[in-house]
Design an enzyme around this catalytic site. Structure first.
Site, PDB file in Angstrom:
ATOM      1  N   GLN B   7       0.856  -1.190   0.000  1.00  0.00           N
ATOM      2  CA  GLN B   7       0.000   0.000   0.000  1.00  0.00           C
ATOM      3  C   GLN B   7       0.892   1.241   0.000  1.00  0.00           C
ATOM      4  O   GLN B   7       1.738   1.391   0.861  1.00  0.00           O
ATOM      5  CB  GLN B   7      -0.898   0.002   1.230  1.00  0.00           C
ATOM      6  CG  GLN B   7      -1.789  -1.236   1.297  1.00  0.00           C
ATOM      7  CD  GLN B   7      -2.786  -1.205   2.449  1.00  0.00           C
ATOM      8  OE1 GLN B   7      -2.865  -0.227   3.191  1.00  0.00           O
ATOM      9  NE2 GLN B   7      -3.548  -2.267   2.594  1.00  0.00           N
TER      10      GLN B   7
ATOM     11  N   MET C   1       4.772   6.892   2.605  1.00  0.00           N
ATOM     12  CA  MET C   1       3.808   6.233   3.479  1.00  0.00           C
ATOM     13  C   MET C   1       3.465   4.846   2.970  1.00  0.00           C
ATOM     14  O   MET C   1       2.324   4.588   2.613  1.00  0.00           O
ATOM     15  CB  MET C   1       2.516   7.064   3.545  1.00  0.00           C
ATOM     16  CG  MET C   1       2.699   8.487   4.006  1.00  0.00           C
ATOM     17  SD  MET C   1       3.179   8.538   5.730  1.00  0.00           S
ATOM     18  CE  MET C   1       4.029  10.111   5.783  1.00  0.00           C
ATOM     19  N   PRO C   2       4.428   3.950   2.926  1.00  0.00           N
ATOM     20  CA  PRO C   2       4.012   2.603   2.529  1.00  0.00           C
ATOM     21  C   PRO C   2       3.696   1.714   3.740  1.00  0.00           C
ATOM     22  O   PRO C   2       4.285   1.880   4.817  1.00  0.00           O
ATOM     23  CB  PRO C   2       5.240   2.051   1.785  1.00  0.00           C
ATOM     24  CG  PRO C   2       6.213   3.194   1.673  1.00  0.00           C
ATOM     25  CD  PRO C   2       5.874   4.129   2.789  1.00  0.00           C
ATOM     26  N   TYR C   3       2.787   0.820   3.507  1.00  0.00           N
ATOM     27  CA  TYR C   3       2.494  -0.271   4.438  1.00  0.00           C
ATOM     28  C   TYR C   3       2.508  -1.545   3.598  1.00  0.00           C
ATOM     29  O   TYR C   3       1.831  -1.612   2.565  1.00  0.00           O
ATOM     30  CB  TYR C   3       1.126  -0.087   5.102  1.00  0.00           C
ATOM     31  CG  TYR C   3       0.616  -1.341   5.763  1.00  0.00           C
ATOM     32  CD1 TYR C   3       1.023  -1.690   7.045  1.00  0.00           C
ATOM     33  CD2 TYR C   3      -0.245  -2.191   5.094  1.00  0.00           C
ATOM     34  CE1 TYR C   3       0.576  -2.865   7.646  1.00  0.00           C
ATOM     35  CE2 TYR C   3      -0.702  -3.368   5.681  1.00  0.00           C
ATOM     36  CZ  TYR C   3      -0.289  -3.684   6.962  1.00  0.00           C
ATOM     37  OH  TYR C   3      -0.736  -4.854   7.543  1.00  0.00           O
ATOM     38  N   HIS C  47       6.166   0.729   6.973  1.00  0.00           N
ATOM     39  CA  HIS C  47       5.867  -0.342   7.927  1.00  0.00           C
ATOM     40  C   HIS C  47       5.680  -1.652   7.164  1.00  0.00           C
ATOM     41  O   HIS C  47       5.081  -1.675   6.092  1.00  0.00           O
ATOM     42  CB  HIS C  47       4.602  -0.014   8.727  1.00  0.00           C
ATOM     43  CG  HIS C  47       4.804   1.093   9.719  1.00  0.00           C
ATOM     44  ND1 HIS C  47       4.789   0.900  11.071  1.00  0.00           N
ATOM     45  CD2 HIS C  47       5.080   2.403   9.541  1.00  0.00           C
ATOM     46  CE1 HIS C  47       5.023   2.046  11.697  1.00  0.00           C
ATOM     47  NE2 HIS C  47       5.194   2.979  10.784  1.00  0.00           N
TER      48      HIS C  47
END
Lengths: 74, 74, 74, 74, 74, 74
Positions: B7, C1-3, C47
């Site tokens: 994501q 902002m990776p997940y 994360h």
């Protein structure tokens, strides 16, 4: 280290097209506060991702959402 | 049997609209190689799904991403 | 902002009980590097969550993993 | 209390743009029935969310889906 | 029709083994209230799933959580 | 290229500890058939992951599942 995914149907809001930017900001702030207050999780590492789902892609009771709502009225 | 969901916020790239097709191909190849090299997972059953998230739908530090970045600058 | 969520079957590793702590560290480092190198994503907000799935909870080809593998051998 | 997330590539269907509303209704009904019949789960609390993924965002075998399919033909 | 997945590292709590049943109840109530108050979502169809993740399965900054924390101290 | 994640509360089954291996096999086969029959998806690339969730980690109606059920009885 929390990660929260909020999935909501894309509907409602002032123009019927879903949650507004302001409403999303309140969700992000609210969930982050909750995790801080209840579990002591640091906001700096709390990520929140909001996923908006088209009505026809969400089902409950074996029916697409709009059909489900109609079934509840009758 | 790995499944990987990546994501990322939808931003950057050559036109500011997010990762390009070529960049996505490199992500898919890179993650698949990593799982093969570190864990011996077969590429044939390694699936990778990239989810691009609008900036206003991602929060960190209790703020939407763009507000968060501004707060870090000041 | 990776997940990034990496789902793998819980198997293999030195004792047959799945990936070791060292292997997991390499996965975390490798995915984070990949996102930095290919997309310029900051490691500080990247994360990675590894989910280990029992073999009987993973299916492919309409079969649980172990049955699937046996079917491929014959 | 089941929640089911069905991720499919966005393709096929009558216009090549993916599953139709009718096909989605059948998926929702079918999964809900399956959980009721096999596990006794109540349809009233069974939620199904369908996620349609662009072809370039899905990888297998280390390749984006369309490249993967071409590789299988040769 | 909201579905919320809260992923947290399994740590803390009175015995160091993670959130207690009471803390989880407060998370569930708090998120459900938030979605009702901000977006008007019905609690009856709001599902919350809490996923507790072992420390060695969560990474940030390219490191497993415990290594990351040590790196922040030095 | 479907990936299906089935999340169910861990309960019921012959010993009250959740779905049996046989029941899981039927879920995997059933979902795979459904995707083949309704959407023409190939079983060979259809992955199904079953996630069993402890009762205290699932909430609905603002309550943990067991509290919710008690509230429905009264």
């Amino acid at each position: 280290m929390p990660y929260v995914n909020i999935q909501i149907t894309k509907e409602g809001g002032p123009d019927g097209k879903g949650a507004t930017t302001e409403q999303k900001k309140k969700l992000i702030a609210g969930v982050t506060d909750l995790l801080k207050n209840e579990l002591g999780k640091s906001p700096a590492t709390t990520h929140v991702v909001i996923s908006e789902v088209d009505l026809e892609n969400w089902g409950v009771g074996g029916l697409a959402v709009e059909d489900y709502r109609r079934s509840q009225l009758s």
